[in-house]
Design a protein around this motif. Structure first.
Motif, PDB file in Angstrom:
ATOM      1  N   LEU A 248      -4.834   3.229 -10.992  1.00  0.00           N
ATOM      2  CA  LEU A 248      -3.690   2.350 -10.593  1.00  0.00           C
ATOM      3  C   LEU A 248      -3.828   1.467  -9.516  1.00  0.00           C
ATOM      4  N   HIS A 249      -5.021   1.966  -8.647  1.00  0.00           N
ATOM      5  CA  HIS A 249      -5.422   1.081  -7.763  1.00  0.00           C
ATOM      6  C   HIS A 249      -5.873   0.328  -8.102  1.00  0.00           C
TER       7      HIS A 249
ATOM      8  N   TRP B 183      -5.717   7.806 -10.386  1.00  0.00           N
ATOM      9  CA  TRP B 183      -5.675   6.928  -9.019  1.00  0.00           C
ATOM     10  C   TRP B 183      -6.131   5.851  -8.932  1.00  0.00           C
TER      11      TRP B 183
ATOM     12  N   ALA C  59       1.007   4.578  -6.932  1.00  0.00           N
ATOM     13  CA  ALA C  59      -1.008   5.101  -7.371  1.00  0.00           C
ATOM     14  C   ALA C  59      -0.743   6.166  -6.706  1.00  0.00           C
TER      15      ALA C  59
END
Length: 63
Positions: free
Chosen positions: A31-32, A28, A42
């Motif tokens: 991707l964030h 996460w 995400a």
């Protein structure tokens, strides 16, 4: 992980372990921080990696 099946639904909930939480959190975060990745994507990827909800064959089914 502890399995908790629901009343004849093809779903089961499993409690995530420390390794699952670590991998999902890392995915996460990576991707964030990417500007071209939408926050919903995400979060969805992290939820799938967490492996809490699984689809199974219902009890008593021959399929």
């Amino acid at each position: 992980m502890e399995t908790q099946p629901w009343n004849n639904l093809p779903l089961e909930w499993r409690r995530p372990g420390l390794a699952d939480i670590t991998l999902a959190g890392t995915a996460w975060y990576l991707l964030h921080t990417q500007p071209q990745v939408h926050e919903l994507i995400a979060a969805t990827v992290a939820t799938v990696i967490l492996r809490c909800v699984r689809f199974t064959k219902p009890t008593g089914s021959n399929r």
